[in-house]
Each structure stands twice: as structure tokens, then as C-alpha cells.
Design a protein around this motif. Structure first.
Motif, short mmCIF file in Angstrom:
data_model
loop_
_atom_site.label_atom_id
_atom_site.label_comp_id
_atom_site.label_asym_id
_atom_site.label_seq_id
_atom_site.Cartn_x
_atom_site.Cartn_y
_atom_site.Cartn_z
N ILE A 145 -5.76 -11.17 22.58
CA ILE A 145 -6.60 -11.58 21.32
C ILE A 145 -7.62 -12.43 22.02
O ILE A 145 -8.74 -12.53 21.65
CB ILE A 145 -5.73 -12.24 20.60
N PHE A 148 -10.29 -10.41 23.26
CA PHE A 148 -11.30 -9.98 22.16
C PHE A 148 -12.26 -11.00 21.91
O PHE A 148 -13.31 -10.61 21.51
CB PHE A 148 -10.45 -9.47 21.13
N VAL A 149 -11.64 -12.59 21.56
CA VAL A 149 -12.72 -13.29 21.32
C VAL A 149 -13.50 -13.57 22.22
O VAL A 149 -14.84 -13.79 21.88
CB VAL A 149 -11.84 -14.62 21.13
N ALA A 152 -16.29 -10.76 21.93
CA ALA A 152 -16.82 -10.98 20.64
C ALA A 152 -18.08 -12.21 21.12
O ALA A 152 -19.30 -12.17 20.78
CB ALA A 152 -16.12 -11.09 19.46
N LEU A 173 -18.75 -20.14 17.13
CA LEU A 173 -17.64 -19.28 17.64
C LEU A 173 -16.88 -19.76 18.74
O LEU A 173 -15.45 -19.53 18.57
CB LEU A 173 -18.31 -17.84 17.92
N ASP A 180 -8.24 -21.29 17.43
CA ASP A 180 -7.52 -20.29 16.82
C ASP A 180 -6.20 -19.99 17.92
O ASP A 180 -5.26 -19.59 17.46
CB ASP A 180 -8.31 -19.19 16.63
N ILE A 183 -2.70 -21.69 17.38
CA ILE A 183 -2.13 -20.70 16.10
C ILE A 183 -1.70 -19.41 16.23
O ILE A 183 -0.67 -19.01 15.79
CB ILE A 183 -3.44 -20.97 15.05
N ASN A 184 -2.49 -18.89 17.08
CA ASN A 184 -2.27 -17.50 17.59
C ASN A 184 -1.10 -17.25 18.29
O ASN A 184 -0.11 -16.44 17.95
CB ASN A 184 -3.56 -16.84 18.24
N SER A 187 2.14 -17.97 15.92
CA SER A 187 2.39 -16.76 15.01
C SER A 187 2.99 -15.57 15.93
O SER A 187 3.79 -15.05 15.41
CB SER A 187 1.28 -16.35 14.36
N TRP A 190 6.49 -16.51 17.01
CA TRP A 190 7.49 -16.41 16.03
C TRP A 190 7.79 -14.84 15.67
O TRP A 190 8.75 -14.43 15.33
CB TRP A 190 7.07 -16.91 14.65
N LEU B 150 -12.82 -17.99 7.04
CA LEU B 150 -13.45 -17.62 8.51
C LEU B 150 -14.73 -16.40 8.15
O LEU B 150 -15.66 -16.36 8.70
CB LEU B 150 -12.55 -17.17 9.30
N LEU B 171 -16.01 -10.09 15.04
CA LEU B 171 -15.90 -11.64 15.32
C LEU B 171 -14.64 -12.19 14.36
O LEU B 171 -13.69 -12.89 14.80
CB LEU B 171 -16.98 -12.29 14.74
N PRO B 174 -9.88 -10.69 15.48
CA PRO B 174 -9.24 -11.35 16.29
C PRO B 174 -8.59 -12.82 15.83
O PRO B 174 -7.37 -13.32 16.20
CB PRO B 174 -10.23 -11.53 17.67
N LEU B 175 -9.66 -13.39 15.06
CA LEU B 175 -9.29 -14.80 14.74
C LEU B 175 -8.44 -14.85 13.65
O LEU B 175 -7.63 -16.09 13.29
CB LEU B 175 -10.67 -15.42 14.54
N VAL B 177 -5.63 -12.94 13.19
CA VAL B 177 -4.38 -12.23 13.48
C VAL B 177 -3.42 -13.15 13.11
O VAL B 177 -2.06 -12.52 12.35
CB VAL B 177 -4.35 -12.03 14.92
N PRO B 178 -3.24 -14.57 13.35
CA PRO B 178 -2.18 -15.28 12.61
C PRO B 178 -1.81 -15.14 11.15
O PRO B 178 -0.59 -15.10 10.64
CB PRO B 178 -2.53 -16.58 12.74
N ILE B 181 -0.30 -11.66 10.55
CA ILE B 181 1.02 -11.47 10.92
C ILE B 181 1.98 -12.08 9.85
O ILE B 181 2.76 -11.62 9.39
CB ILE B 181 1.28 -12.14 12.40
N LEU B 203 2.53 -21.64 7.81
CA LEU B 203 1.69 -21.23 8.93
C LEU B 203 0.21 -20.97 8.25
O LEU B 203 -0.83 -21.57 8.73
CB LEU B 203 2.05 -20.10 9.78
N PHE B 207 -3.14 -22.85 8.74
CA PHE B 207 -4.42 -22.36 9.02
C PHE B 207 -5.85 -22.35 8.11
O PHE B 207 -6.93 -22.72 8.43
CB PHE B 207 -3.98 -20.73 9.08
#
Lengths: 257, 225, 261
Positions: A145, A148-149, A152, A173, A180, A183-184, A187, A190, B150, B171, B174-175, B177-178, B181, B203, B207
């Protein structure tokens, strides 16, 4: 009658100047780069020796595990580079100094390369261990991920070009993307723990032998030095490139008058 | 007028204006809703859902539909400003840029909310899953808020570029994703509860708080020239 | 030709170039621009522009296409930020105090800055709310009447003709009774009735002590309506001084010189 002479263009199109250092730091500026380059080369050579000769062969995975000594440091650099993007972005929005914007862009370029290499080495490592080229394990997924960021970010910069608005957008950005990341990771972790039947986790258990730990440390050091060295070179390149663009544009305009 | 009261007065005026304009033009939200339904149907064909795996896979279809439809719609409220005079119309006024963000966000939430209201019964019907419960509301609300918070910010960024339709998903996805999920897991948890499951809703809530704050603050840097 | 034309930009200093009628010394100029510069990417659009407009003055901002007039007005309207130099409106910095500046500045640009799908009346009501005006309704009605759009008040802007939309844009510009009004080529697309309306508006503002800056390609008309003029050529100030000391031919010569250099 003659056309009124206006004062020269404001000092905003100036080429970015290097930092003004105090006198006693001058030797650092002059020779620091060479020292850094030499240290980087030495550290990498040392790492190669340590990775292939010094570190013991791993019990279950065999020699394939040695790729970890490159994979992990590169992952560290990938995230470090993104942190630099984050910090430089904040500084840019706060100070509006284009040098911070340039720094962020440079770190993003380098970071993208390292992230790509992390994914590739991770895949190469995983193939013999997992039996497949890819597994959705927490760290690799988060790095994917991140990739990808990064992409981008680079894409956004290429679309917006040399404009101030584009620099601000990229900075936003960079900030959002970095926040992020944890947090990514959370998640995804988990998410994966619900599949305990997952295969071998890539990485070390806490009770790894000291030789392994030392080699990893050496790897982190070597790649951090490499990152710093690359940043220096590429940042200078980008600075000169932008200065050249400004000079060329100004020359065109002066001649047109 | 106190500045807080003026702030919300301006948010209200902007929201009213956006809704009014949207209702009088091509109904974008109808396309959004249709798109969401289409995704749900196509998903069914693509994955050939049987009774056994439905409960596990179907929530994914639902949230994919929401996210894709949202991305379609997110561009619209910002694109409306780009036509003829761009954001200048608003930037000229003594309005706090945060108010512009709030109004755009609320507008987006409204549109996406309508799409969700339409899609959910259809989803429950064609997938035949007991998903229409009270417990679904916080998941949908918080999840949508995360995507829209976002999404509004990035729509503003993308709107200034040449390839705005393509750039927004690049953009955004990807951000979020949390959120995706967590929302899918939480929805699955509604259908087939698992004990000791991770606090997915918490979560998403975290976020939302984090990224709402950041977006509100950074929006002004993105829309000024 | 008067000696004023050899005025160098250093002389077009921060002090008012035209004394206000009441000759109050050291009166704060309504608009003060000092060495303003603007870069778009690497391209300079404004270079060291300096001039001042006293309160109640009407300035004609002249110059060929691409001279930077629109950019300058946009900077004063806080729509864009200067890359260098400063600009002040009624003593407020357009960068630091942008929010305050927006309250007292009105801007009518090339584009009408109106919402196509709203009616004329709804547009004015919307902007009244955005400006936080308490008597928005009354003002909107008054202005609709004044710009002669009563018959069209309930028509959507997309149904208005170009001239009608321009008139509505003008109404939007003065809705909040700005102390400084910026007009970017307000005479393009105007019909005769609206043209007369514009003249009246400018005269009223001058009489009422309100400041106006406008750009135009109709040089004679511009010089007739204004009391001071600034000629911008290739981002630089070629002339800054009273309008009556400048003739249309002088202006055209200045334009030509800019192109030849």
C-alpha cells in the motif's frame, strides 16, 4: 519619451542557495560528502561480508534467509524516506520555502525505488519459503500500500508540474499518506490474525542469535548511509535542474524585452 | 453575527446552493445509485456466490459498490465549481475555507447516503442476507464518513489537474484501505458474529477523527490558487 | 507631451501619485502596491510593479494583452498570492489579512462568477449570505432593479444573455458595498444600457469616496472615466500618473514599445 525603468524582478526567482553554515563547519560541508560516500561504501562491503560469511545459516529456511539482511534494511529506508517526505511536506506548508518541496520530491523518488526493491526481495525470499510469490502477510501488505501511495505522489507531481499549487497538493498528500501508514498496518495486522493458519512469517523471532542481530544492525546502518548519500546527490541534481529551468526562463524573457 | 454563527450560516448557504444546483441538472446521484446496483449484480456473476461462501464474500461486494459509487460522486461536487469561473466565485467571499470543506463534505455525505439507502435493501434482497439490522447503521455511517472525508480533500486536489477522473481513485484507494477492511469485517461480524473479534468500529471511528481533522485543516492549501 | 511620461517607477512610490481633492496630507491610500512580482511556474507575469490609489480615486489600468493586468487585480482580490513585493488595501496586507480584505473588496472578472443553475435572484441571495449581510433580500431586490434585471430575476443564469449576465455579475460585485471595486474589462459584452449603467456607477463611486480600479481595451473611454492611470507593459509599470496628462496615442505608443523591446 522613454519607457520607465522598473526595478528588476523581485528576488523570488533566485536559484535556491545552499545553507549558510558557521565557519567551523565549513570543512564538514567541503569534505563531508566524500566521507559519507566512503563510509557508505565501506558499510555496504562490511554488510555483504557479514550477510554471507559472518551470519549463521538459518535452520529451517537455509541460505535463502540471507536476503533478509538486505530486505529489512531496505524496508527501513522505504519508511524512513516517507517520514522525510512527511516532515518536509509539513515544513513546506509552514514555511513555503521551495527547498523543502524539493527535498520531499527527492525523498519520494528514492523511497519509491527502495519500496519497489522491498517488494521484489520480499517476493524472492518468500517464494522458496512460502511456496508462492506472494502472501498477504501484514508487513508486505502495508508495504504494498505504501508503494501505491508513493506512486500516487509521484503521479500527482508529474500532473501538476512546477506549479506552487501542485507543490502544496503534493505536500498534503505526503502528510495524509504518512499518517495513514500506522493505521494501515494496524488494520492489516488485525485482518491477518484472523487467519492463524498462515504459513511461516518472514522475519526474526525475538531470541535470534547475536550474529544475526548484529548483521541486521549493520544492514540498517549501511542502508541509512546509502539513503543519506543518495539524498545528497539527487537533491543537488534536482536543485540544479530547477535552477537551470529558472535561469533559462529568465534568459528567454530578458531577451524578448 | 458571531463568527461561529456566520460559519454555519455559510456552510448552510453552500450546501443549499450545491443541492439546488445538483437537483436542477443531470441527476448525478441517480447514476451513482444505478452504478452501485450494477456492481452488486456483476459481483454476483463474477464470484458465482454459493450459499456457503455468501456471508463471507457478500459484504465485500457491498462495500466495493459503495466505494466505487462514492468515487464517481465525489468528483461531481467539486467539478461543479470548476465549470465557468472555478472556485474563485467562493474564494472571493470572506468565507472560512473550512466552511467550504464542511459544506462539500456534507453534500457528498448526502449523495452517498442516498445511494446507500437505495442499495442496501436491494443488496439484502438479492443476496438474501440478514444484514438490515440496527447494528449496520454505525458501520455505514462511520465508514462512509471516512471515505468521504478523504475523498472530498482529494477530489479538490484532483480537480485542479488534467486527469481528474483517474487521479482521484489513485489517490484515494490506497489510503482508505483500513476503512474498507474494517467496514467489511464489521459487516461480516453482523451476519455471522465472531467472539473476540477486533474492534473494527473503533478503528473506523479513530480513522474518521484523525482524517477529518487533517482534511479540514489542509483543505485551504489545496483550493487556493 | 508632458514631462510626466518620463516618470520612472522609482518615483511612483508608495505615496499617492494624485492628490485627493481635499488635500488631506498623509491620507492612507486605498490601494498601495509596492514592487509586486508574480511568477507562474518560471514565467514572470509581474515585475516590480509599484503604484498607489488614493481613497475615492478611480484608476484606469491599461496595457496590452498579457501585460499582467488581470493578475494584478486578482492579487488585490486575494485570489492569487504575489511571489514578491506587497500589496495593501486600506492598510490591510492582502496576504496576511486576506480575510479582512475580502470583506471590503469587490471583484468582477472576465468570467461572471455566477451559478448557471440558480436564478438571478437566487445568485444574489446566495452571495449575500456568504458575505454575512443581514439585509440580503432588500439589497438583492434593489440591485436587480438597478441593473435592470427585474423581468429576468427568476430566470436561471444559463438563460440570460451575455450582457444580462455581465450586469448581474456587476450587481454581485457591489452587493456588499465594497470600499474598493476591481473591474476586469467590465465593458466587454455590455449592451448600451449596461454601458451607461457602468459609467453612472463609476461616477457615483468617485463622488461617494469609494475607490475603483478598472481595466479596459477602450483606451479613450478609460482615460475619460478615470482620474489616474497606470499603464502596464510586459509586467512592468510604463506610466503611473494622472489620466488627464496622458493621451490615447501616448498609451498606444507605450504598448508598441513594449512589444518591440
Amino acid at each position: 519619451m522613454h519607457i520607465a525603468e522598473s526595478p528588476p524582478a523581485p528576488a523570488v526567482a533566485e536559484t535556491p542557495s545552499p545553507l549558510r553554515l558557521p565557519q567551523w563547519l565549513e570543512p564538514v560541508r567541503r569534505y563531508g560528502e566524500y566521507v559519507l560516500g566512503a563510509a557508505t561504501a565501506l558499510a555496504i562491503l562490511a554488510l555483504l561480508w557479514a550477510a554471507f560469511a559472518y551470519a549463521p545459516t538459518e535452520a529451517t529456511q537455509g541460505d535463502v534467509q540471507r536476503i533478509e539482511y538486505i530486505h529489512v534494511p531496505m524496508a527501513w529506508v522505504a519508511y524512513l524516506a516517507f517520514f522525510v517526505v512527511f516532515a518536509a511536506s509539513i515544513l513546506y506548508l509552514w514555511r513555503r520555502d521551495p527547498r523543502w518541496d524539493l527535498l520531499a520530491a527527492t525523498s519520494a523518488e528514492i523511497g519509491t525505488i527502495f519500496t519497489t526493491l522491498v517488494l521484489v526481495t520480499g517476493s524472492l525470499w518468500g517464494r522458496p519459503v512460502w511456496g508462492t510469490w506472494w502472501q498477504w502477510d501484514a508487513r508486505m501488505t502495508t508495504t504494498l500500500i505504501l508503494w501505491f501511495v508513493y506512486v500516487a505522489y509521484l503521479l500527482l507531481r508529474s500532473y501538476t508540474g512546477l506549479s506552487e499549487g501542485g507543490a502544496r497538493a503534493a505536500a498534503v498528500l505526503g502528510i495524509v499518506g504518512f499518517i495513514d501508514v500506522p493505521i494501515n498496518y494496524l488494520s492489516v495486522t488485525w485482518w491477518r490474525t484472523l487467519h492463524p493458519a498462515l504459513q511461516v512469517q518472514l522475519g526474526q523471532t525475538p531470541d535470534a542469535p547475536p550474529a544475526v542481530v548484529w548483521t541486521l544492525m549493520l544492514g540498517l546502518l549501511a542502508f541509512t548511509l546509502l539513503y543519506a548519500f543518495l539524498m545528497l546527490q539527487v537533491n543537488r541534481l534536482n536543485t540544479l535542474q530547477r535552477a537551470a529551468q529558472l535561469l533559462r526562463a529568465r534568459a528567454e524573457l530578458e531577451s524578448a524585452d | 453575527m458571531t463568527s461561529t454563527r456566520l460559519f454555519w450560516e455559510q456552510v448552510g448557504a453552500l450546501l443549499w446552493k450545491d443541492l439546488r444546483c445538483e437537483l436542477r441538472t443531470r441527476q448525478v446521484w441517480i447514476s451513482m445509485a444505478l452504478f452501485a446496483l450494477l456492481v452488486l449484480v456483476v459481483f454476483n456473476f463474477a464470484f458465482d456466490l454459493q450459499v456457503e461462501n455468501k456471508a463471507a464474500v457478500a459484504p465485500g461486494a457491498l462495500w466495493i459498490a459503495f466505494v466505487f459509487a462514492s468515487t464517481l460522486g465525489l468528483g461531481r461536487t467539486l467539478a461543479a465549481e470548476q465549470d465557468r469561473g472555478s472556485m474563485d466565485r467562493l474564494l472571493l467571499c470572506p468565507v472560512d475555507r473550512k466552511a467550504i470543506y464542511c459544506a462539500k463534505l456534507l453534500g457528498n455525505l448526502l449523495f452517498i447516503g442516498v445511494v446507500e439507502l437505495v442499495s442496501l435493501p436491494v443488496f439484502a434482497a438479492i443476496y438474501n442476507l440478514p444484514v438490515l439490522r440496527v447494528g449496520l447503521i454505525p458501520i455505514v455511517v462511520l465508514g462512509t464518513l471516512g471515505v468521504a472525508a478523504l475523498g472530498t480533500l482529494f477530489a479538490a486536489i484532483a480537480a485542479n489537474t488534467r486527469a481528474r477522473e483517474v487521479l482521484l481513485p489513485l489517490l484515494l484507494f490506497p489510503l482508505i484501505v483500513p476503512v474498507v477492511i474494517a467496514a467489511v469485517k464489521a459487516t461480516q461480524g453482523l451476519i455471522t458474529p465472531i467472539s473476540g473479534d477486533a474492534p473494527w468500529l473503533g478503528l473506523i471511528a479513530a480513522f474518521d477523527v484523525i482524517f477529518l481533522s487533517i482534511s479540514v485543516v489542509t483543505f485551504q492549501y489545496v483550493i487556493e490558487e | 507631451m508632458s514631462a510626466k511620461l518620463s516618470l520612472r517607477a522609482e518615483d511612483a512610490h508608495i505615496q499617492p501619485t494624485v492628490k485627493p481633492p481635499s488635500s488631506t496630507p498623509a491620507a492612507l491610500p486605498a490601494v498601495a502596491v509596492e514592487r509586486a512580482g508574480k511568477l507562474y511556474g518560471v514565467r514572470p507575469v509581474l515585475r516590480g510593479v509599484s503604484f498607489a490609489v488614493p481613497t475615492g480615486g478611480t484608476l484606469a489600468l491599461l496595457g496590452p494583452n498579457g501585460a499582467g493586468k488581470t493578475t494584478l487585480l486578482r492579487a488585490l482580490a486575494t485570489l492569487t498570492t504575489l511571489s514578491g513585493g506587497t500589496a495593501h488595501v486600506a492598510g490591510l496586507d492582502v496576504r496576511q489579512d486576506a480575510a479582512e480584505v475580502r470583506k471590503i473588496v469587490g471583484y468582477v472578472g472576465h468570467q461572471p462568477h455566477l451559478y448557471d443553475e440558480l436564478t438571478a435572484r437566487e445568485n444574489l441571495l446566495f452571495f449575500a449570505r456568504m458575505y454575512g449581510l443581514r439585509d440580503g433580500r432588500e439589497r438583492a431586490e434593489r440591485l436587480i432593479e438597478r441593473v435592470g434585471l427585474r423581468a429576468k430575476a427568476n430566470d436561471r443564469v444559463r438563460q440570460l444573455s451575455r450582457g444580462q449576465a455581465q450586469r448581474l455579475a456587476l450587481a454581485r460585485g457591489i452587493l456588499h458595498e465594497p470600499a474598493v471595486l476591481l473591474l476586469d474589462e467590465p465593458d466587454t459584452g455590455l449592451d448600451e444600457e449596461a454601458s451607461a449603467l457602468l459609467d453612472t456607477l463609476l461616477r457615483e463611486r468617485a463622488a461617494g469616496g469609494q475607490t475603483t480600479i478598472f481595466t479596459t481595451h477602450q483606451i479613450e473611454r478609460g482615460l475619460a472615466l478615470a482620474d489616474s492611470a497606470v499603464v502596464l507593459v510586459a509586467g512592468r509599470v510604463a506610466y503611473a500618473g494622472p489620466a488627464r496628462e496622458l493621451s490615447a496615442d501616448d498609451v498606444r505608443t507605450l504598448y508598441g514599445k513594449g512589444a518591440a523591446r
